[in-house]
Scaffold this motif. Sequence first.
Motif, PDB file in Angstrom:
ATOM      1  N   ASP A  42      10.342  32.559 -14.459  1.00 48.71           N
ATOM      2  CA  ASP A  42      11.192  31.380 -14.282  1.00 48.71           C
ATOM      3  C   ASP A  42      10.480  30.332 -13.427  1.00 48.71           C
ATOM      4  O   ASP A  42      10.485  29.137 -13.738  1.00 48.71           O
ATOM      5  CB  ASP A  42      12.524  31.761 -13.612  1.00 48.71           C
ATOM      6  CG  ASP A  42      13.428  32.524 -14.563  1.00 48.71           C
ATOM      7  OD1 ASP A  42      13.038  32.651 -15.750  1.00 48.71           O
ATOM      8  OD2 ASP A  42      14.493  33.004 -14.134  1.00 48.71           O
ATOM      9  N   GLU A  43       9.880  30.818 -12.351  1.00 46.37           N
ATOM     10  CA  GLU A  43       9.173  29.878 -11.463  1.00 46.37           C
ATOM     11  C   GLU A  43       8.039  29.172 -12.197  1.00 46.37           C
ATOM     12  O   GLU A  43       7.877  27.963 -12.086  1.00 46.37           O
ATOM     13  CB  GLU A  43       8.582  30.621 -10.260  1.00 46.37           C
ATOM     14  CG  GLU A  43       9.579  30.970  -9.191  1.00 46.37           C
ATOM     15  CD  GLU A  43       8.900  31.610  -7.977  1.00 46.37           C
ATOM     16  OE1 GLU A  43       7.858  31.082  -7.538  1.00 46.37           O
ATOM     17  OE2 GLU A  43       9.402  32.640  -7.503  1.00 46.37           O
TER      18      GLU A  43
ATOM     19  N   SER B  59       9.385  26.759 -14.808  1.00 46.13           N
ATOM     20  CA  SER B  59      10.019  25.625 -14.162  1.00 46.13           C
ATOM     21  C   SER B  59       8.957  24.643 -13.653  1.00 46.13           C
ATOM     22  O   SER B  59       9.102  23.426 -13.765  1.00 46.13           O
ATOM     23  CB  SER B  59      10.906  26.149 -13.038  1.00 46.13           C
ATOM     24  OG  SER B  59      11.119  25.163 -12.092  1.00 46.13           O
TER      25      SER B  59
ATOM     26  N   GLU C  43       8.015  20.705 -14.643  1.00 51.00           N
ATOM     27  CA  GLU C  43       7.806  19.623 -13.694  1.00 51.00           C
ATOM     28  C   GLU C  43       6.514  18.869 -14.046  1.00 51.00           C
ATOM     29  O   GLU C  43       6.472  17.640 -14.027  1.00 51.00           O
ATOM     30  CB  GLU C  43       7.732  20.206 -12.283  1.00 51.00           C
ATOM     31  CG  GLU C  43       7.814  19.142 -11.214  1.00 51.00           C
ATOM     32  CD  GLU C  43       7.817  19.750  -9.814  1.00 51.00           C
ATOM     33  OE1 GLU C  43       8.350  20.868  -9.640  1.00 51.00           O
ATOM     34  OE2 GLU C  43       7.269  19.111  -8.915  1.00 51.00           O
TER      35      GLU C  43
ATOM     36  N   LYS D 161       7.182  16.797 -17.122  1.00 48.54           N
ATOM     37  CA  LYS D 161       8.046  15.660 -16.833  1.00 48.54           C
ATOM     38  C   LYS D 161       7.226  14.501 -16.246  1.00 48.54           C
ATOM     39  O   LYS D 161       7.510  13.330 -16.502  1.00 48.54           O
ATOM     40  CB  LYS D 161       9.109  16.097 -15.813  1.00 48.54           C
ATOM     41  CG  LYS D 161      10.313  15.218 -15.763  1.00 48.54           C
ATOM     42  CD  LYS D 161      11.469  15.928 -15.072  1.00 48.54           C
ATOM     43  CE  LYS D 161      12.491  14.907 -14.616  1.00 48.54           C
ATOM     44  NZ  LYS D 161      12.295  14.483 -13.226  1.00 48.54           N
TER      45      LYS D 161
ATOM     46  N   LEU E  42      -2.204  19.853  -7.762  1.00 50.04           N
ATOM     47  CA  LEU E  42      -1.165  20.208  -8.724  1.00 50.04           C
ATOM     48  C   LEU E  42      -1.167  21.718  -8.983  1.00 50.04           C
ATOM     49  O   LEU E  42      -0.120  22.347  -9.055  1.00 50.04           O
ATOM     50  CB  LEU E  42      -1.375  19.450 -10.042  1.00 50.04           C
ATOM     51  CG  LEU E  42      -1.096  17.952  -9.996  1.00 50.04           C
ATOM     52  CD1 LEU E  42      -1.556  17.281 -11.293  1.00 50.04           C
ATOM     53  CD2 LEU E  42       0.391  17.677  -9.772  1.00 50.04           C
TER      54      LEU E  42
ATOM     55  N   LYS F 201       0.190  24.352  -6.330  1.00 54.04           N
ATOM     56  CA  LYS F 201       1.641  24.568  -6.253  1.00 54.04           C
ATOM     57  C   LYS F 201       2.155  25.376  -7.444  1.00 54.04           C
ATOM     58  O   LYS F 201       3.331  25.690  -7.512  1.00 54.04           O
ATOM     59  CB  LYS F 201       2.345  23.220  -6.176  1.00 54.04           C
ATOM     60  CG  LYS F 201       2.248  22.632  -4.771  1.00 54.04           C
ATOM     61  CD  LYS F 201       3.203  21.486  -4.551  1.00 54.04           C
ATOM     62  CE  LYS F 201       2.809  20.245  -5.308  1.00 54.04           C
ATOM     63  NZ  LYS F 201       1.634  19.542  -4.811  1.00 54.04           N
TER      64      LYS F 201
END
Lengths: 131, 415
Positions: free
Chosen positions: A27-28, A31, A35, A38, A95, A98
């Motif tokens: 999930d992490e 997700s 990001e 996006k 980037l 993270k």
Amino acid sequence: MKYVCLGYIEPQKFETMSPSEQQSMLDECFSYDDELRKNGHFAGGEALQGSEAAVTLRWKDGKAVVTDGPYAETKEQLGGILILEARDLNHAIQLMSKHPGVKAGPFEIRPAADLGEMVRQSEQRRSGQGR
Amino acid sequence: MSENPAEEIRAQLDSVYRAESGRILATLIRLLGDFDLAEDAMQDAFTAALDRWLKEGIPENPRAWLVSTGRFKAIDALRRRARFDASQEKIAEEIEAQSSSGPAEDESVPDDRLRLIFTCCHPALAPEARVALTLREVCGLTTEEIARAFLTTPPTLAQRIVRAKSKIREARIPYQVPSPAELAERLGAVLHVIYLVFNEGYSASSGATLTRPDLSREAIRLGRLLQELLPEPEVMGLLALMLLQESRRASRTSPTGELILLESQNRSLWDRERIEEGVALVERALRSRRFGPYTLQAAIAAVHAEAPAAAATDWPQIVALYGALARIEPSPVIELNRAVAVAMRDGPEAGLILVDALLARGELADYHLAHSARADLCRRLGRVEEARTSYEKALALTVQEPERRFLENRLRELG
């Protein structure tokens, strides 16, 4: 500028995780991928099946020969690739540091090579031959 | 006008990036309290602008738009991460709370960029990290561009920047302009970084050095920015020094890359506009009576720049300026320069006495310019054998190709 991120994983490590641990890890990762998507940093990517599903093609004695594997001896395997759109190498590092996937194994970040000039020269050579 | 509106917006954004990214980043670091978060936020704001400006038109104040979009992007990102890491929610709330009480419209505070410059040049950071960080964060150069200019690899440079940023975070280096009490010392570190960048672009004269003049231009741009934000005499002095040195660039090397000494340069190639600007700055700095070594060096450069021919140089003035410089910054190299100026004023014999005394002290024994200066004075006095020995010593200590060729020519001319 495009950076290709090669994500390595340790399959044994993932398999020994509990199902809920596995899920939250996925999930992490997804997700964070969203990001990146996006904000226009995700320029493509694929997860890879395990190396037991792989074949290797090699040129041998004048023909292409197929073998199983690579069956790497190392614990880490290439688990997926992600193509990142970033301003420079430090932006790419920022980037990817993270990205939760880095907890599962290392990322190798490589700037994409611009072959534009080589391709142009090659096209010239080939069109010259055609005439 | 371009046919393609997306292309046009992209071009517009590129120019906003070049002109404003330093200022936008500086403000975002203050608002968000973190270098990496601010950088990501700024990149995301520029990405968003590409899409939104195309639909909604370019905003009246692009910088304010990018700052506030960047802040929203950062809060957004923190919120999304908070689903997995609760501590992020608290940071997001703090940033939001600050913004509702803070200034509206244009969030920039004039000294944001000064904060950024002083933080990037903080003495707690390794000197080469200060240079890299300043070029990337203040000037907006990419890691790859900086690596190319300093002839190093992008991975080495990238790690230098990563380490510098974690140092800022871990040592809690404050994001602020130093207090008046520490300003002089901290400003010294900033000026040193700018001059290092300039020299890297100025003294590299061999090999694949096409990108090097860009570094000098970047240093002058930085000097101008600092002068605009903090018009201290030494800031003016450094800017003047860089402008005056840069004004001679076209005459410093022959078309084949040979080194040309000041006395033999074609002065009609000197850039008059830069000289005028530099001289005016030196005069302002000198009038302040609070000047330092950069201003004095600039004053020396200005004396040379104003001489219509090498023979018309005001050597007494140059001797006096080197004397003043040696008093505030004692150094054998400055004394050597003074000795050469004395030779020009009083004749080679007077200079040689000083140079020999300096060499006898031993500090300059491995400095090639000391030996080539001695060689030159001996040559002018007709002491050919001594000149040859000194040129040979200088040659053995020189690594730069054009300088080697220059010395070899001099040796040949001795016969």
